[in-house]
Write an enzyme that holds these catalytic residues in place. Structure first.
Site, mmCIF file in Angstrom:
data_model
loop_
_atom_site.group_PDB
_atom_site.id
_atom_site.type_symbol
_atom_site.label_atom_id
_atom_site.label_comp_id
_atom_site.label_asym_id
_atom_site.label_seq_id
_atom_site.Cartn_x
_atom_site.Cartn_y
_atom_site.Cartn_z
ATOM 1 N N ASP A 63 0.795 -1.130 0.157
ATOM 2 C CA ASP A 63 0.006 0.038 0.126
ATOM 3 C C ASP A 63 1.101 1.116 0.123
ATOM 4 O O ASP A 63 1.679 1.272 1.002
ATOM 5 C CB ASP A 63 -0.812 0.004 1.192
ATOM 6 C CG ASP A 63 -1.784 1.004 1.174
ATOM 7 O OD1 ASP A 63 -1.727 2.215 0.648
ATOM 8 O OD2 ASP A 63 -2.772 1.219 2.041
ATOM 9 N N ASN A 90 3.275 4.343 -10.467
ATOM 10 C CA ASN A 90 2.041 4.122 -11.381
ATOM 11 C C ASN A 90 0.599 4.186 -10.331
ATOM 12 O O ASN A 90 -0.538 4.396 -10.942
ATOM 13 C CB ASN A 90 2.140 2.913 -12.303
ATOM 14 C CG ASN A 90 0.558 2.603 -12.918
ATOM 15 O OD1 ASN A 90 0.073 3.159 -13.767
ATOM 16 N ND2 ASN A 90 0.049 1.542 -12.419
ATOM 17 N N ARG A 125 12.049 8.462 -2.481
ATOM 18 C CA ARG A 125 12.724 8.761 -1.178
ATOM 19 C C ARG A 125 13.387 7.386 -1.013
ATOM 20 O O ARG A 125 14.585 7.477 -0.439
ATOM 21 C CB ARG A 125 11.935 9.263 -0.022
ATOM 22 C CG ARG A 125 12.678 9.368 1.254
ATOM 23 C CD ARG A 125 11.626 9.883 2.376
ATOM 24 N NE ARG A 125 10.726 9.212 2.674
ATOM 25 C CZ ARG A 125 9.872 9.339 3.555
ATOM 26 N NH1 ARG A 125 9.872 10.672 4.418
ATOM 27 N NH2 ARG A 125 8.889 8.624 4.000
ATOM 28 N N TYR A 156 -7.795 14.187 -7.854
ATOM 29 C CA TYR A 156 -6.847 13.394 -8.730
ATOM 30 C C TYR A 156 -6.085 14.386 -9.547
ATOM 31 O O TYR A 156 -4.895 14.303 -9.663
ATOM 32 C CB TYR A 156 -7.810 12.588 -9.680
ATOM 33 C CG TYR A 156 -7.267 11.852 -10.549
ATOM 34 C CD1 TYR A 156 -6.431 10.677 -10.324
ATOM 35 C CD2 TYR A 156 -7.050 12.146 -12.022
ATOM 36 C CE1 TYR A 156 -5.484 9.837 -11.243
ATOM 37 C CE2 TYR A 156 -6.290 11.352 -12.820
ATOM 38 C CZ TYR A 156 -5.575 10.310 -12.432
ATOM 39 O OH TYR A 156 -5.092 9.546 -13.599
ATOM 40 N N LYS A 160 -2.081 15.063 -9.584
ATOM 41 C CA LYS A 160 -1.312 14.838 -10.839
ATOM 42 C C LYS A 160 -0.254 16.068 -11.252
ATOM 43 O O LYS A 160 0.579 15.863 -11.784
ATOM 44 C CB LYS A 160 -2.069 14.313 -11.973
ATOM 45 C CG LYS A 160 -2.868 12.933 -11.717
ATOM 46 C CD LYS A 160 -1.607 11.698 -11.338
ATOM 47 C CE LYS A 160 -2.298 10.387 -11.376
ATOM 48 N NZ LYS A 160 -1.226 9.403 -11.259
ATOM 49 N N ILE A 189 -7.444 5.861 -21.017
ATOM 50 C CA ILE A 189 -6.889 4.239 -21.606
ATOM 51 C C ILE A 189 -7.932 3.512 -21.153
ATOM 52 O O ILE A 189 -8.740 3.462 -20.200
ATOM 53 C CB ILE A 189 -5.555 4.177 -20.471
ATOM 54 C CG1 ILE A 189 -4.659 5.474 -20.688
ATOM 55 C CG2 ILE A 189 -4.826 3.127 -21.001
ATOM 56 C CD1 ILE A 189 -4.061 5.487 -22.048
#
Length: 264
Positions: A63, A90, A125, A156, A160, A189
Site C-alpha cells: 500500500d 503508477n 525517497r 486527482y 497529478k 486509457i
C-alpha cells in the site's frame, strides 16, 4: 523482441500498481526487453497472478500510503535482484467529485493526494540511494492529462499536477546523482474500468481524439520503456503527453464548428 532491443538486460525495475492496466503492461514491456521486474500492488492475488505470467518477475504486496510497506518493497527489490535501476510510480486512487466543492469530504481528498502524490514521494525517497548506486537510475511517474486541463476529478487533478511539479524538482535533485526523473501524462486509457462500455469508449475516441481512439495500456508502457532506457539518457524533468492528440487539438470544437458550417 530481438536481442538488439533488449535495452533492459541486467536491469531491475519496480512498478507500483503493477498488477493490472498500465502497470501490468509496463511490467510486461520491460520484462520483454530483459528487465527483472518487481510488481508492487495492494491486491495480492492480482499481483501474484501477473508476476507468475511474466518470466523473471516477482511481486510484493504494498500500500503506497504506508511508509513501512514502501520501504519494505524497495528493500525487497534490492535484496531479490541485487540492485534497482528503474522505478515506475503508477499506483493511483480517484474519487467522484461532489456537485459543490464545499461538500467534498476531506478524507477522500486526502486519500487521493496521499496515494497519487505522496506515495510517489515515499517510493522516490526510499529508492533514490539505490537508483544512484546503479549508475543508470531512472524514475518514471505516471501522471494524467488531468494535470493540465479540467476533466473533473478535483483531487486527482491536483495530485497529478503536483506530481508534475515534483517530477521537475526531483529531476534537479537527481541529476547530479545520475538519476533521471520524467513523467508521462496519458489521456483516456482503455483499462478494466471501461469493461462493458466498449461502445461508449469507442465513441469517446472518435469524438475527442484526433487519432480516432482512446489509448491502450501498451501505449503508455511503450513510452515508459523509452524514458527509462538509455535512449532517453539526456532527458530529465520533462512531462510527455501520451494522449492521442487530445490536448493539442480541440476535436469536439471542430466537430461542432463543422456541423454549424454544414447547416449554413
Amino acid at each position: 523482441m530481438t536481442d538488439a532491443l533488449k535495452r533492459f538486460a541486467g536491469y531491475a525495475a519496480l512498478i507500483t500498481g503493477g498488477a493490472r492496466g498500465v502497470g501490468e503492461a509496463t511490467a510486461r514491456r520491460l520484462a520483454s526487453e530483459g528487465a527483472r521486474v518487481l510488481i508492487a500492488d495492494i491486491d495480492p492475488e492480482a499481483a501474484r497472478k501477473t508476476a507468475a505470467d511474466i518470466p523473471g518477475a516477482s511481486f510484493v504486496v504494498c500500500d503506497v500510503s504506508d511508509t513501512d510497506q514502501v520501504e519494505t518493497a524497495v528493500a525487497h527489490a534490492v535484496e531479490h535482484f541485487g540492485r534497482l535501476d528503474v522505478l515506475v510510480n503508477n499506483a493511483f486512487a480517484n474519487t467522484d467529485d461532489t456537485p459543490l466543492v464545499e461538500d467534498q469530504p476531506e478524507d477522500s481528498w486526502n486519500r487521493v493526494i496521499d496515494i497519487c502524490l505522496t506515495g510517489a514521494f515515499r517510493f522516490a525517497r526510499a529508492a533514490m540511494p539505490h537508483l544512484e548506486a546503479s549508475g543508470r537510475g531512472a524514475i518514471v511517474n505516471i501522471g494524467s492529462v488531468n494535470a493540465e486541463v479540467d476533466f473533473d476529478g478535483h483531487a486527482y487533478s491536483a495530485a497529478k499536477a503536483g506530481l508534475a511539479s515534483f517530477t521537475r524538482t526531483l529531476a534537479g535533485h537527481g541529476g547530479p546523482r545520475g538519476v533521471r526523473v520524467n513523467q508521462i501524462n496519458p489521456g483516456t486509457i482503455h483499462t478494466r474500468a471501461w469493461d462493458g462500455r466498449e461502445r461508449g469508449i469507442a465513441e469517446l475516441g472518435r469524438a475527442l481524439y484526433p487519432l480516432g481512439r482512446v489509448g491502450r495500456p501498451e501505449d503508455v508502457a511503450n513510452a515508459v520503456a523509452f524514458l527509462a532506457s538509455s535512449d532517453a539518457s539526456w532527458i530529465t524533468g520533462t512531462t510527455l503527453r501520451v494522449d492521442g492528440g487530445l490536448l493539442a487539438v480541440n476535436q469536439s470544437f471542430q466537430m461542432i464548428l463543422s456541423a454549424t458550417d454544414d447547416e449554413a
